[in-house]
Write an enzyme that holds these catalytic residues in place. Sequence first.
Site, mmCIF file in Angstrom:
data_model
loop_
_atom_site.group_PDB
_atom_site.id
_atom_site.type_symbol
_atom_site.label_atom_id
_atom_site.label_comp_id
_atom_site.label_asym_id
_atom_site.label_seq_id
_atom_site.Cartn_x
_atom_site.Cartn_y
_atom_site.Cartn_z
ATOM 1 N N CYS A 1 0.824 -1.214 0.000
ATOM 2 C CA CYS A 1 0.000 0.000 0.000
ATOM 3 C C CYS A 1 0.860 1.266 0.000
ATOM 4 O O CYS A 1 1.470 1.590 -1.009
ATOM 5 C CB CYS A 1 -1.009 -0.020 1.148
ATOM 6 N N HIS B 1 -3.690 -5.548 -0.028
ATOM 7 C CA HIS B 1 -3.331 -5.799 1.372
ATOM 8 C C HIS B 1 -3.268 -7.287 1.703
ATOM 9 O O HIS B 1 -4.198 -7.819 2.329
ATOM 10 C CB HIS B 1 -4.349 -5.119 2.295
ATOM 11 N N GLU C 1 -1.694 -8.542 4.041
ATOM 12 C CA GLU C 1 -1.666 -8.688 5.510
ATOM 13 C C GLU C 1 -3.063 -8.808 6.109
ATOM 14 O O GLU C 1 -3.214 -9.233 7.256
ATOM 15 C CB GLU C 1 -0.895 -7.521 6.151
#
Length: 233
Positions: A109, A210, A212
Amino acid sequence: MSERPIIGVVPLWDSEKSSLWMLPGYMDGLIEAGAVPVMLPMASDDSAMRSIIDRLDGFLLTGGQDVSYLLYGEPRHEKCGEICDMRDKMELALAKRALEADKPLFGICRGLQFLNVFCGGTLYQDLPSEFDSSIGHDMVAPYDRAVHSVELNSYLAKLLGADKLEVNSLHHQGIKALAPSLEACAKASDGLIEAVRAPGCNFVVAVQWHPEFALEWDSSKKLFLAFVKACSQ
Ligand code: MN
């Protein structure tokens, strides 16, 4: 290397609490891929960064505040978000030394946006008002849902074993002018660049989505694994 690679993770900054913090997903993704993550200090002097960088095996550029428009020489857009000068300074020092030493970098990001700016590119400061698209790049929670697709170039297609990917999306900025030294590795159907790499480096890769927040996805596991593997060499 028989020992597990140690990867420095850029800390997040909470300006309301004047506090460094961390999202577990960054750490867990690295741990699951076989690395030992450590949260870095918000240091920016060259000798401190050199000492840290030379002792660690790779670096994760995390999400966070908007990258300062001053770094790419543009006036502030009225919808530009919060800037974090400390992080900009820290990451400038980190990226400078890490790239000199050809240490692996993985950006997520803001990490992608920062890498593009560091290498000489520019950003849309506010996608909704500056970039004509029918895709909503700024989703609401839960974030482990795919909201748009990306088409991968041959490098990322090989790494992920697919030429198209469904991704989550939580960003209001994006790459406007791609840095000359970077290669676009993924694009959304509206043309927005969603992943880049620096060809010629061991591993300098960044994604706009993303992983994560979606550690169970095959693509997320493969990204963390490829990064950790590069840090193990
Ligand atoms: Mn997106």
